[in-house]
Design an enzyme around this catalytic site. Structure first.
Site, PDB file in Angstrom:
ATOM      1  N   TYR A  14       0.845  -1.194   0.000  1.00 12.49           N
ATOM      2  CA  TYR A  14       0.000   0.000   0.000  1.00 12.49           C
ATOM      3  C   TYR A  14       0.882   1.246   0.000  1.00 12.49           C
ATOM      4  CZ  TYR A  14      -4.108   2.827   1.394  1.00 12.49           C
ATOM      5  OH  TYR A  14      -5.128   3.741   1.441  1.00 12.49           O
ATOM      6  N   LYS A  52      -1.070  -0.966  -4.323  1.00 16.33           N
ATOM      7  CA  LYS A  52      -2.105   0.061  -4.422  1.00 16.33           C
ATOM      8  C   LYS A  52      -1.361   1.388  -4.449  1.00 16.33           C
ATOM      9  CE  LYS A  52      -6.337   1.863  -2.275  1.00 16.33           C
ATOM     10  NZ  LYS A  52      -6.066   3.184  -1.716  1.00 16.33           N
TER      11      LYS A  52
END
Length: 334
Positions: free
Chosen positions: A167, A197
């Site tokens: 992330y 992400k």
């Protein structure tokens, strides 16, 4: 000579077993989800305790709106504001609904001390979630790509049968390492690593990460306001908060899938409207507190207030957001 032969034979057998294991692992790790995914909010009661009873209604609403993937306990889900047991309870509630509606469930396990991250990763594997996502260590921050890869490897070993994604959200983590370099290096040594992400408007870096991902990894855009530009660059997947409450992101994706240049003007109009919606919603505070308020305005799902230290918006602020959304042609609940 005989012992030497046996030694070579044993070495070869071990090598074959390792090759078979790697082949089996690659099959298990075949991460196929592509498209748009909703980072779900965590519903809280007025006293800020979990409101798990809301999750079945929420899940049904998403299913009825053609959502096929969810991210649980991410930034929008306020995973960082919950203790380990609460995060487990939220994950357990959502996995039931995800299985019921055949949704891909990604579970964010980071944003906590490493022992807790390991515990959450193990729990995620026990639940058989489809994938896990982790933030970097937030206090002893990685200072180079190798440090971050080592951290991901530790998390991966806690859930060795579950695809792992990283992330990247520098606005909160202040972590600015090269994502293309991370993907390149993580693919070499973290067997469960399947992508990132990418929550940033820096599409130059995003494009480099996308190119580094190849066919075996994925880069999920996490910035709704540049969705169209990212799709033009080749992105095919995104995790966006506004997908909870607006079809504009889905419209942009469908228009781009047609590969019809005559549809570009329509797609651009959708992006301009989505960006205007984001500006209208987010002008009064933190992303999570404003988006939670907008969820109540634009859908039938009441996800409650954000948990402290985030503050609830005032009635005047919510009214101003409501008026702005109406001006943009959206229907609101108040």
């Amino acid at each position: 000579m005989l012992s030497l032969s046996i030694g070579h034979s044993l070495t070869r057998q071990i090598s074959i077993v390792n090759e078979l294991f790697d082949s089996h692992l690659n099959t298990i790790m075949n991460f196929t989800f592509r498209g748009l995914m909703c980072p779900v909010f965590t519903p809280f009661k007025p006293d800020f305790s979990l409101n798990l009873e809301k999750i079945p209604e929420y899940a049904l609403y998403l299913k009825e709106n053609n959502v096929h993937g969810i991210l649980v306990n991410g930034t929008s889900g306020e995973g960082y504001s919950m203790n380990v047991e609460e995060r487990k309870l939220v994950a357990e509630a959502w996995i039931k609904e995800a299985k019921k509606y055949n949704m891909h469930m990604m579970l964010q396990v980071g944003g906590a001390p490493l022992p807790d991250v390991i515990t959450l990763a193990k729990h995620a594997e026990e639940l058989k979630v489809d994938s896990i996502l982790t933030l970097p260590e937030l206090y002893i921050k990685p200072t180079n790509t190798n440090d971050l890869v080592d951290y991901l490897e530790i998390v991966s070993k806690a859930a060795p049968n579950t695809p792992l994604l990283y992330y990247h959200i520098p606005m909160f983590t202040s972590e600015t390492l090269s994502m293309s370099e991370l993907i390149t290096e993580a693919k070499k040594s973290v067997k469960t690593f399947k992508g990132i992400k990418f929550t940033s408007n820096n599409l130059t870096e995003g494009k480099a990460a996308f190119l580094a991902s190849g066919n075996d990894c994925v880069v999920f855009l996490g910035a709704d306001s540049v969705l169209l530009d990212a799709f033009i660059l080749g992105f095919d997947s995104s995790i966006g908060t506004t997908f909870n409450m607006s079809n504009l992101g889905f419209d942009i994706m469908e228009l781009m899938k047609r590969k019809d240049n005559t549809k570009m003007t329509e797609a651009r109009e959708c992006q301009e409207k989505l960006s205007a919606v984001i500006t209208t919603i987010s002008q009064h505070g933190n992303w999570v507190q404003t988006m939670k308020a907008a969820m109540g305005l634009l859908t039938k799902i009441d996800v409650g207030q954000p948990r402290p230290p985030l503050k609830s918006l005032t009635r005047a602020q919510i009214k101003e957001i409501s008026n702005g959304l109406v001006k943009l042609g959206l229907k609101v609940n108040i």
